[in-house]
Write a protein that holds these residues in place. Structure first.
Motif, short mmCIF file in Angstrom:
data_model
loop_
_atom_site.label_atom_id
_atom_site.label_comp_id
_atom_site.label_asym_id
_atom_site.label_seq_id
_atom_site.Cartn_x
_atom_site.Cartn_y
_atom_site.Cartn_z
N THR A 214 0.83 -1.21 0.00
CA THR A 214 0.00 0.00 0.00
C THR A 214 0.86 1.26 0.00
OG1 THR A 214 -0.19 -0.08 2.43
CG2 THR A 214 -1.95 -1.09 1.15
N TYR A 215 2.00 1.19 0.67
CA TYR A 215 2.91 2.35 0.64
C TYR A 215 3.36 2.63 -0.79
CZ TYR A 215 6.99 5.29 1.47
OH TYR A 215 7.91 6.31 1.43
N ILE A 216 3.74 1.59 -1.50
CA ILE A 216 4.19 1.74 -2.88
C ILE A 216 3.07 2.27 -3.77
CG2 ILE A 216 4.99 0.47 -4.92
CD1 ILE A 216 6.46 -1.41 -2.97
N MET A 217 1.82 1.85 -3.47
CA MET A 217 0.69 2.19 -4.33
C MET A 217 0.00 3.49 -3.94
SD MET A 217 0.96 -0.02 -6.58
CE MET A 217 -0.46 0.52 -7.52
N GLY A 218 0.57 4.25 -3.01
CA GLY A 218 0.08 5.61 -2.82
C GLY A 218 -0.66 5.93 -1.54
N GLY A 220 0.80 6.25 1.24
CA GLY A 220 1.72 7.16 1.92
C GLY A 220 1.93 6.88 3.39
N SER A 221 1.84 7.92 4.19
CA SER A 221 2.19 7.82 5.60
C SER A 221 1.19 7.00 6.41
CB SER A 221 2.32 9.21 6.22
OG SER A 221 1.09 9.91 6.16
N ILE A 222 -0.02 6.79 5.89
CA ILE A 222 -0.95 5.89 6.58
C ILE A 222 -0.32 4.50 6.68
CG2 ILE A 222 -3.19 4.74 6.51
CD1 ILE A 222 -4.35 7.14 5.17
N ALA A 223 0.36 4.10 5.61
CA ALA A 223 1.00 2.78 5.58
C ALA A 223 2.33 2.80 6.33
CB ALA A 223 1.20 2.35 4.13
N LEU A 224 3.22 3.64 5.93
CA LEU A 224 4.54 3.77 6.55
C LEU A 224 4.86 5.24 6.74
CD1 LEU A 224 6.53 1.07 4.54
CD2 LEU A 224 5.91 0.97 6.95
N PRO A 225 5.12 5.64 7.97
CA PRO A 225 5.36 4.82 9.17
C PRO A 225 4.10 4.39 9.92
CG PRO A 225 5.69 7.11 9.73
CD PRO A 225 5.39 7.08 8.25
N GLY A 226 2.93 4.64 9.37
CA GLY A 226 1.68 4.31 10.06
C GLY A 226 1.17 5.50 10.83
N HIS A 227 0.78 6.54 10.10
CA HIS A 227 0.37 7.80 10.73
C HIS A 227 -1.04 8.17 10.27
CE1 HIS A 227 0.40 11.93 12.15
NE2 HIS A 227 0.03 12.31 10.94
N TYR A 228 -1.88 8.52 11.26
CA TYR A 228 -3.21 9.02 10.96
C TYR A 228 -3.61 9.95 12.10
CZ TYR A 228 -7.86 8.99 8.83
OH TYR A 228 -9.03 9.35 8.21
N GLN A 229 -4.87 10.31 12.19
CA GLN A 229 -5.29 11.34 13.14
C GLN A 229 -5.00 10.96 14.58
OE1 GLN A 229 -9.42 12.03 12.24
NE2 GLN A 229 -9.03 12.71 10.15
#
Length: 282
Positions: A214-218, A220-229
């Protein structure tokens, strides 16, 4: 290694595929008009359970079908699995998980894009579609890492404790090749009991392989490093937590049950299954 790769690939295709059905497939196809609810969670829980069943049937005769780095580590620590094979097994599991995520994405990319378009979200802000592939903690944990970490330790400990019970032929292990099915039902039970805390990854390869995709496919930071609200740098928790929990589960089984079975295998306890006539007379 090829068997572990294919078994883990099967696990991820069927497991993440079931999440895709529940999150974007049913709503986007017009086959579901209500919001995501308990029925969707049942699809996910049983989808992952049967994914484990068939992954184990695919690889079990060749590699033992660990399909999970936590299982491999626990078996090396407590079941005599060769330490030199741990790294290769982990690599095969990770590659299989990565490729499985790629296949599911290729099948559901239209549904994912339609879901994001309807929600008005770019891909790198869409936690819902990211959740098809990898896990995240429930909002009630806030920014604390301890709760999700503990959840992963507990869930994987339960998984390994029950796997140890199911494969222990000295105990009441299932016969007639039912072990893979009951192992899958363990995963269903975990999903139905503690799954909503953090998505019950309980498998570092299952989480990190698709997360990397998922990081490769766009995403982004939700996947790596795993960032959200409400969480940040989450990616390491579904890796470290299961590795710790797997060893804990195997140790717990051995301390509470395994050592007794070891003793009985030397001298059967009178009046118990396996005791011969001389034992009973004594």
């Amino acid at each position: 290694m090829l068997a572990e790769l294919l078994g883990t690939f099967t696990l991820i295709v069927l497991g993440t595929g079931s999440v895709a059905v529940a999150v974007v497939g049913l709503p986007g196809s017009g086959r579901q008009v209500t919001a995501f609810g308990p029925g969707n969670w049942l699809i996910i829980a049983f989808g992952w359970g049967f994914a484990v069943v068939f992954g184990v049937y695919v690889a079990g005769g060749i590699s033992g079908a660990h399909l999970n780095p936590a299982v491999t580590l626990a078996f090396a620590a407590r079941r005599g699995f060769p330490w030199r094979k741990v790294g290769p097994y982990w690599a095969a599991q990770l590659v299989g998980a990565f490729l499985g995520a790629a296949v599911v994405f290729s099948a559901y990319s239209w549904a994912i894009n339609a879901f994001n378009q309807k929600a008005g979200l770019p891909r790198d802000k869409s936690l819902g579609t990211f959740s098809i592939f990898a896990t995240f903690p429930a909002q009630y944990f806030g920014h604390s890492w301890w709760g999700p970490f503990l959840d992963q330790v507990i869930g994987t400990a339960v998984l390994l404790m029950l796997i140890c019970a199911l494969i222990d032929t000295r105990n009441t292990a299932p016969a007639a090749n039912l072990g893979p099915f009951l192992t899958g039902m363990v995963v269903v039970a975990i999903g139905l009991s503690i799954g909503t805390n953090a998505g019950y990854a309980i498998n570092p390869a299952r989480d990190f392989g698709p997360r990397l995709w998922t990081y490769i496919m766009g995403w982004g930071s939700i996947a790596l490093p795993g960032h959200y609200q409400w969480f940040d740098h989450y990616f390491w928790i579904p890796i470290v937590g299961p590795l710790v929990g797997g060893v804990v589960g195997a140790v717990v089984y051995d301390l509470f049950v395994g050592h007794v079975l070891n003793a009985r295998s030397v001298t059967a306890e009178p009046g118990r299954a396996g005791a011969d006539e001389s034992d009973l007379e004594a």
